[in-house]
Every structure is written in C-alpha cells, then in structure tokens.
Design a protein around this motif. Structure first.
Motif, PDB file in Angstrom:
ATOM      1  N   VAL A  57      40.056  43.275  33.316  1.00  0.00           N
ATOM      2  CA  VAL A  57      40.649  41.692  33.185  1.00  0.00           C
ATOM      3  C   VAL A  57      40.647  40.994  31.792  1.00  0.00           C
ATOM      4  CG1 VAL A  57      40.601  39.449  34.346  1.00  0.00           C
ATOM      5  CG2 VAL A  57      39.791  41.558  35.675  1.00  0.00           C
ATOM      6  N   VAL A  58      41.668  40.745  31.184  1.00  0.00           N
ATOM      7  CA  VAL A  58      41.442  40.020  30.147  1.00  0.00           C
ATOM      8  C   VAL A  58      41.730  38.381  30.335  1.00  0.00           C
ATOM      9  CG1 VAL A  58      42.707  41.692  28.575  1.00  0.00           C
ATOM     10  CG2 VAL A  58      44.164  39.886  29.728  1.00  0.00           C
ATOM     11  N   ARG A  59      41.127  37.508  29.424  1.00  0.00           N
ATOM     12  CA  ARG A  59      40.754  36.236  29.718  1.00  0.00           C
ATOM     13  C   ARG A  59      42.031  35.494  29.435  1.00  0.00           C
ATOM     14  NH1 ARG A  59      37.126  34.391  24.586  1.00  0.00           N
ATOM     15  NH2 ARG A  59      39.102  34.530  23.097  1.00  0.00           N
ATOM     16  N   GLY A  60      42.362  34.577  30.251  1.00  0.00           N
ATOM     17  CA  GLY A  60      43.566  33.624  29.948  1.00  0.00           C
ATOM     18  C   GLY A  60      43.299  32.400  29.455  1.00  0.00           C
ATOM     19  N   ASN A  61      44.091  31.578  29.026  1.00  0.00           N
ATOM     20  CA  ASN A  61      43.769  30.109  28.358  1.00  0.00           C
ATOM     21  C   ASN A  61      43.212  29.013  29.483  1.00  0.00           C
ATOM     22  OD1 ASN A  61      46.548  30.165  29.465  1.00  0.00           O
ATOM     23  ND2 ASN A  61      46.759  28.270  28.864  1.00  0.00           N
ATOM     24  N   HIS A  62      43.517  29.240  30.673  1.00  0.00           N
ATOM     25  CA  HIS A  62      43.039  28.450  31.831  1.00  0.00           C
ATOM     26  C   HIS A  62      41.680  28.987  32.121  1.00  0.00           C
ATOM     27  CE1 HIS A  62      46.125  25.732  32.905  1.00  0.00           C
ATOM     28  NE2 HIS A  62      46.967  26.529  32.388  1.00  0.00           N
ATOM     29  N   GLY A  68      34.873  25.535  30.091  1.00  0.00           N
ATOM     30  CA  GLY A  68      34.120  24.896  28.732  1.00  0.00           C
ATOM     31  C   GLY A  68      34.134  25.725  27.627  1.00  0.00           C
ATOM     32  N   GLN A  69      34.940  26.579  27.407  1.00  0.00           N
ATOM     33  CA  GLN A  69      35.385  27.358  26.420  1.00  0.00           C
ATOM     34  C   GLN A  69      36.457  26.869  25.442  1.00  0.00           C
ATOM     35  OE1 GLN A  69      34.472  31.957  26.958  1.00  0.00           O
ATOM     36  NE2 GLN A  69      35.189  31.196  28.918  1.00  0.00           N
ATOM     37  N   GLU A  70      37.250  25.913  25.633  1.00  0.00           N
ATOM     38  CA  GLU A  70      38.621  25.399  25.304  1.00  0.00           C
ATOM     39  C   GLU A  70      38.589  23.860  25.243  1.00  0.00           C
ATOM     40  OE1 GLU A  70      40.809  27.443  23.877  1.00  0.00           O
ATOM     41  OE2 GLU A  70      42.858  27.111  24.343  1.00  0.00           O
ATOM     42  N   ASP A  71      39.152  23.329  23.863  1.00  0.00           N
ATOM     43  CA  ASP A  71      39.312  22.069  24.009  1.00  0.00           C
ATOM     44  C   ASP A  71      40.462  21.733  24.989  1.00  0.00           C
ATOM     45  OD1 ASP A  71      39.317  19.576  23.120  1.00  0.00           O
ATOM     46  OD2 ASP A  71      39.688  20.004  20.910  1.00  0.00           O
ATOM     47  N   LEU A  72      40.257  20.609  25.750  1.00  0.00           N
ATOM     48  CA  LEU A  72      41.081  20.260  26.713  1.00  0.00           C
ATOM     49  C   LEU A  72      41.952  19.238  26.184  1.00  0.00           C
ATOM     50  CD1 LEU A  72      38.854  20.017  29.894  1.00  0.00           C
ATOM     51  CD2 LEU A  72      40.391  21.825  29.116  1.00  0.00           C
ATOM     52  N   GLU A  73      41.503  18.889  24.919  1.00  0.00           N
ATOM     53  CA  GLU A  73      42.957  17.818  24.061  1.00  0.00           C
ATOM     54  C   GLU A  73      44.127  18.367  24.297  1.00  0.00           C
ATOM     55  OE1 GLU A  73      43.278  15.976  19.728  1.00  0.00           O
ATOM     56  OE2 GLU A  73      41.574  17.434  20.192  1.00  0.00           O
ATOM     57  N   TRP A  74      44.300  19.684  24.170  1.00  0.00           N
ATOM     58  CA  TRP A  74      45.647  20.236  23.987  1.00  0.00           C
ATOM     59  C   TRP A  74      46.351  20.468  25.374  1.00  0.00           C
ATOM     60  CZ3 TRP A  74      46.881  19.721  19.238  1.00  0.00           C
ATOM     61  CH2 TRP A  74      45.991  19.725  18.451  1.00  0.00           C
ATOM     62  N   PHE A  75      45.449  20.353  26.459  1.00  0.00           N
ATOM     63  CA  PHE A  75      46.207  20.648  27.975  1.00  0.00           C
ATOM     64  C   PHE A  75      46.855  18.995  28.106  1.00  0.00           C
ATOM     65  CE2 PHE A  75      44.426  24.037  30.169  1.00  0.00           C
ATOM     66  CZ  PHE A  75      44.143  24.893  29.091  1.00  0.00           C
ATOM     67  N   ASN A  76      48.008  19.235  29.045  1.00  0.00           N
ATOM     68  CA  ASN A  76      48.436  17.965  29.725  1.00  0.00           C
ATOM     69  C   ASN A  76      47.599  17.508  30.455  1.00  0.00           C
ATOM     70  OD1 ASN A  76      49.063  19.076  32.303  1.00  0.00           O
ATOM     71  ND2 ASN A  76      50.583  20.504  31.435  1.00  0.00           N
ATOM     72  N   GLY A  95      31.365  31.185  37.005  1.00  0.00           N
ATOM     73  CA  GLY A  95      31.592  30.985  35.705  1.00  0.00           C
ATOM     74  C   GLY A  95      31.125  31.831  34.665  1.00  0.00           C
ATOM     75  N   ASP A  96      29.849  32.287  34.843  1.00  0.00           N
ATOM     76  CA  ASP A  96      29.380  33.250  33.907  1.00  0.00           C
ATOM     77  C   ASP A  96      30.208  34.560  33.688  1.00  0.00           C
ATOM     78  OD1 ASP A  96      27.265  31.554  33.431  1.00  0.00           O
ATOM     79  OD2 ASP A  96      25.816  32.719  34.852  1.00  0.00           O
ATOM     80  N   TYR A  97      30.862  34.976  34.843  1.00  0.00           N
ATOM     81  CA  TYR A  97      31.748  35.969  34.877  1.00  0.00           C
ATOM     82  C   TYR A  97      33.016  35.655  34.107  1.00  0.00           C
ATOM     83  CZ  TYR A  97      35.320  39.385  36.513  1.00  0.00           C
ATOM     84  OH  TYR A  97      36.500  40.491  36.353  1.00  0.00           O
ATOM     85  N   ILE A  98      33.484  34.557  34.155  1.00  0.00           N
ATOM     86  CA  ILE A  98      34.956  34.205  33.436  1.00  0.00           C
ATOM     87  C   ILE A  98      34.405  34.249  31.933  1.00  0.00           C
ATOM     88  CG2 ILE A  98      36.569  32.383  32.935  1.00  0.00           C
ATOM     89  CD1 ILE A  98      36.482  31.893  36.064  1.00  0.00           C
ATOM     90  N   ARG A  99      33.275  33.320  31.647  1.00  0.00           N
ATOM     91  CA  ARG A  99      32.806  33.315  30.168  1.00  0.00           C
ATOM     92  C   ARG A  99      32.697  34.661  29.693  1.00  0.00           C
ATOM     93  NH1 ARG A  99      31.047  28.260  31.941  1.00  0.00           N
ATOM     94  NH2 ARG A  99      29.341  29.258  32.969  1.00  0.00           N
ATOM     95  N   GLY A 100      32.501  35.596  30.359  1.00  0.00           N
ATOM     96  CA  GLY A 100      32.396  36.961  30.058  1.00  0.00           C
ATOM     97  C   GLY A 100      33.559  37.824  29.953  1.00  0.00           C
ATOM     98  N   LEU A 101      34.770  37.412  30.216  1.00  0.00           N
ATOM     99  CA  LEU A 101      35.759  38.315  30.087  1.00  0.00           C
ATOM    100  C   LEU A 101      36.323  38.216  28.744  1.00  0.00           C
ATOM    101  CD1 LEU A 101      38.055  36.495  32.903  1.00  0.00           C
ATOM    102  CD2 LEU A 101      36.878  38.661  32.963  1.00  0.00           C
ATOM    103  N   PRO A 102      36.870  39.532  28.232  1.00  0.00           N
ATOM    104  CA  PRO A 102      37.336  39.947  26.982  1.00  0.00           C
ATOM    105  C   PRO A 102      38.615  39.324  26.638  1.00  0.00           C
ATOM    106  CG  PRO A 102      37.449  41.867  28.345  1.00  0.00           C
ATOM    107  CD  PRO A 102      37.011  40.525  29.077  1.00  0.00           C
TER     108      PRO A 102
END
Length: 245
Positions: A57-62, A68-76, A95-102
């Motif tokens: 699994v690769v991580r996506g922007n969402h 909490g890994q992305e600045d939400l300022e750029w989201f609508n 949450g920990d699993y997603i944060r560990g996605l490459p």
C-alpha cells in the motif's frame, strides 16, 4: 500472478465490500495505490480490511491529511472537514498504520505503484502531456496510479502518449499489455469515482498473461450515503456518490 489493484477507497465500506465479494477467488495478491480514508464514514472497517489483505500500500494525500501529516490549509472546506472528522474517529491502531504507510513508488514484480505521479505523490495525472512527463520517471514499463478517481490511464508507444479511455457501458474492459510500450494504469476509485460512473472501480492484472482488466461493480450507494449524512460529514459527500462526480 493474479493481482487486484485498488485505489482511492475513501472510507466507503459498502463499495469495498461489494468489490471484495465480486472478486472472491479471482486474485492472489491485493495492492493499493492509496487514499484509504477521507470523505466516507467507515474509515476503520476499510483500514482493517486493507491491513489484513493488502500486500503493498502506498500512502495518499488524504491518508496524510487524515492522520495529521499534511497541512489542511491546501484542502477545500469539504475535504478539510472530512479530514478532521476522520482524525477524530480513526482508532489509534489504524492511525498508526496509516502514518507508517510508505511514499510511492513501490516496486512489485515488474511494475510500480504510485499514488499521484512517480515524481510527485500529490501530482494529478489527468492529461497526456502530464503523463508524458511522468513516463520519464518510471523505473518499469508498467505502473499503476490513483489520485484522479478516473479509470483509464495512458500508454506511451514510442512516438506519442495516448489516453486509455474506459466506457461506462460495460462492467469489464480488457487490455493486453504490449511489452514494447509503457503504461500508466489508473484502476479507478473504489469509494468515490469521478468519471461519471458511480459504480466502484478497480483493476485486475494477470502478470503471466500480461492482461489488465478494468472493472466496475454496483454497490449499496444509498447505504453509504445514509452513513455519511448520519455521521455529520458534509452532505455533498453523500450526494456526489450517486453521480460519480
């Protein structure tokens, strides 16, 4: 090897469940191009299934935004609201699993997995000229990508880049992989299609036969919509599911 390629599940359990049910016995290995969560009301059941069943699994922007890994300022505003809701409702373990996605690209067999583009995981590849730039960064002649929620992709045949179009009139569309060409294949979005076809999209890939099958399957859209509205997520996220937009 027979693969199922998933992307952009977006916490839509009804869609994922329909795909899983339809493909029982049709693949040996499951892979995902990212965006497990965001928008939908079932982040935990979806992540639970991916954790148990997807080999890569690769991580996506969402995925980044909802943990909490992305600045939400750029989201609508709608995407931002959904990200904050997901952050509050994800279990700590998920949450920990997603944060560990490459971050992609990842290599599997003789192909790659990315979320957006091989040179930028957040880049949208929607047009042939954008794909032309992306082909220059591929390490393999075949890559699967997501992010756009549009099933299809692009093929480079040495002289030009052509768009692969999928028709909404069929549940299956077959494409033989030519070893002399290069391909960027979008399996479509399981949880929130944006190509005018509301059915869940995914792809099957047989690496021995060099065959990609684009697939669409109906699911309980009304059930997914009801959960979104009941959860307090923005109503537009429910409305768009029935339109495939």
């Amino acid at each position: 090897m027979r693969y199922i390629i998933l992307s952009d599940l977006h916490a839509n359990w009804e869609a994922l469940e329909a795909v899983v049910r339809e493909t029982d016995g049709l693949y040996e290995r499951a892979l995902c191009c990212g965006d497990l969560v965001g928008y939908g009301a079932d982040p935990n059941p979806v992540v639970d299934w991916v954790r148990a069943n997807c080999a890569l699994v690769v991580r996506g922007n969402h995925d980044k935004a909802c943990t909490g890994q992305e600045d939400l300022e750029w989201f609508n505003p709608v995407a931002r609201s959904a990200a904050l809701w997901t952050l509050e409702n994800l279990t700590a373990e998920n949450g920990d699993y997603i944060r560990g996605l490459p971050q992609g690209p990842l290599v599997e067999d003789a192909f790659q997995l990315v979320h957006g583009s091989p040179f930028d995981e957040d880049e949208y590849v929607l047009a042939a000229d954008e794909a032309g730039q992306a082909f220059g960064y591929l390490e393999c002649r075949l890559a699967f990508f997501g992010h756009t929620h549009v099933q299809g992709g692009f093929v480079w045949n040495h002289s030009r880049v052509e768009t692969i179009l999928c028709t909404a009139r069929t549940d299956r569309q077959f494409m033989k992989i030519d070893p002399d060409c290069a391909y960027l294949i979008n399996p479509g979005s399981v949880g929130q299609p944006r190509d005018g076809n509301p059915r869940a999209g995914y792809a099957l890939y047989d690496s021995d036969e060099h065959l990609v099958t684009y697939c669409r399957t109906p699911y309980d859209v009304e059930g997914a919509q009801r959960k979104i509205r009941d959860s307090g997520l923005p109503a537009i996220l429910a409305d768009r599911l029935s339109m495939g937009r």
